[in-house]
Write an enzyme that holds these catalytic residues in place. Structure first.
Site, mmCIF file in Angstrom:
data_model
loop_
_atom_site.group_PDB
_atom_site.id
_atom_site.type_symbol
_atom_site.label_atom_id
_atom_site.label_comp_id
_atom_site.label_asym_id
_atom_site.label_seq_id
_atom_site.Cartn_x
_atom_site.Cartn_y
_atom_site.Cartn_z
ATOM 1 N N ALA A 117 -8.417 -3.954 -7.645
ATOM 2 C CA ALA A 117 -8.336 -2.499 -7.488
ATOM 3 C C ALA A 117 -7.169 -1.973 -8.305
ATOM 4 O O ALA A 117 -6.129 -2.620 -8.416
ATOM 5 C CB ALA A 117 -8.156 -2.119 -6.021
ATOM 6 N N ASP A 118 -7.381 -0.801 -8.874
ATOM 7 C CA ASP A 118 -6.292 -0.111 -9.550
ATOM 8 C C ASP A 118 -5.645 0.913 -8.630
ATOM 9 O O ASP A 118 -4.464 1.220 -8.767
ATOM 10 C CB ASP A 118 -6.809 0.562 -10.821
ATOM 11 C CG ASP A 118 -7.085 -0.462 -11.906
ATOM 12 O OD1 ASP A 118 -6.175 -0.737 -12.687
ATOM 13 O OD2 ASP A 118 -8.201 -1.003 -11.939
ATOM 14 N N ARG A 119 -6.429 1.444 -7.710
ATOM 15 C CA ARG A 119 -5.870 2.337 -6.698
ATOM 16 C C ARG A 119 -6.826 2.409 -5.519
ATOM 17 O O ARG A 119 -8.040 2.490 -5.690
ATOM 18 C CB ARG A 119 -5.625 3.737 -7.271
ATOM 19 C CG ARG A 119 -4.901 4.661 -6.308
ATOM 20 C CD ARG A 119 -4.524 6.000 -6.941
ATOM 21 N NE ARG A 119 -3.624 5.836 -8.084
ATOM 22 C CZ ARG A 119 -2.828 6.804 -8.540
ATOM 23 N NH1 ARG A 119 -2.829 7.985 -7.961
ATOM 24 N NH2 ARG A 119 -2.043 6.587 -9.572
#
Length: 313
Positions: free
Chosen positions: A186-188
């Site tokens: 995940a990036d965010r």
């Protein structure tokens, strides 16, 4: 030899801060990258406030960078274990036969994307190291091919049995091979569990839901952004059109020495504004995610189908 940027704290900041800012702009969707850049920037500015020699400030800066890297490796191993054990428990709960399981992942989340070991790929590595992995499947992850270029290299280097597939083949894979779980990075992650990750993750999540396959997000606490309510507030980076129009790699048949080439794979002259749609990330709704894993543990949806992430941040 005295480097010019270590002659004063102001010179050191002027030299390093633009590079930190530039690194942050490389991945604006990734909240943890911004946190690391702010942490390093704080070291420089704190040193200036304390009025210590710039050379000492530089040493502290390097030490902080190494500390961030070491912490990241430790976190990755923790979340890999949490996620791996959760997947195994789910397989047992579902009555899956056999001692080993098959996993699929998207993009690259291993040692080349982190400080070491990896997040989602770390989970797969953990299963391999504990003798519980039959085979890892991974998508090419176009248009940048992080899967075919990076994940393939890592899995090959680690000696992990693996199979690559094109992004458009995920549904076929689920129809014809037994896949016990999908692990992605995940990036965010928003407060409600909506997750931004490499474009194509949402597609995989939709297909996983259709086939009843557990879909797990593996990411450090620093990726969870409790300040945003849901995925609609996550900024999505769009890359230049030309990056989706080209393929890069070694010429085949191989040459000696190897020759790297970039090839245009579309007709030239596509409209830069409307002719190519090229987001780097997509957002997977929380309702499609089975579990979210951080170094503190595993969160699953409650009876109302909602995530409470407070226990894992």
């Amino acid at each position: 030899m005295c480097l010019t940027f270590t002659q004063s704290n102001e010179a050191l900041i002027d030299y390093i801060q633009p590079k930190l800012d530039y690194l942050f702009t490389s991945r604006p969707t990734a909240v943890n990258l911004g946190a690391a850049m702010r942490r390093l920037s704080k070291v420089l500015h704190d040193a200036k406030e304390r009025d210590i020699p710039a050379t000492d400030a530089a040493v502290e800066f390097v030490a902080e960078g190494r500390k961030i890297a070491d912490e990241d490796v430790g976190r990755n191993k923790e979340m890999a274990k949490h996620g791996g054990e959760w997947i195994l428990a789910e397989a047992k709960k579902r009555g899956e036969e056999g001692d080993k399981i098959n996993m699929m992942t998207v993009c690259n989340t291993g040692s080349l994307a982190t400080s070491g070991y990896g997040t989602a790929l770390g989970l797969i590595t953990y299963l391999h190291e504990t003798g519980k992995l039959e085979r890892a499947f991974y998508t090419q992850s176009t248009p940048y091919h992080q899967g075919s270029r990076l994940t393939s290299f890592e899995l090959q280097t680690l000696g992990i049995p693996s199979t690559m597939l094109c992004d458009s083949m995920v549904g076929s894979l689920f129809q014809h091979r037994k896949i016990h779980g999908i692990a992605v990075g995940a990036d965010r992650i928003a407060r409600n569990g909506d997750t931004a990750n490499k474009v194509g993750t949402y597609n995989a999540a939709v297909l996983a839901a259709r086939h009843g396959i557990p879909f797990v997000v593996v990411a450090p606490i620093s990726t969870v952004d409790l300040d945003i309510a849901d995925g609609t507030q996550i900024p999505i980076e769009h890359r230049p059109a030309i990056e989706a129009q080209c393929a890069r790699g070694l010429l085949y048949p191989p040459t000696s020495p190897p020759t790297l080439a970039t090839v245009l794979i579309t007709p030239s002259g596509l409209d830069e504004q409307n002719g190519v749609y090229n987001p780097s990330f997509d957002v997977t709704p929380a309702e499609l995610i089975s579990a979210i894993v951080t170094e503190k543990g595993v969160a699953v949806r409650d009876e109302d189908g909602k995530f409470d992430l407070t226990g894992i941040v």
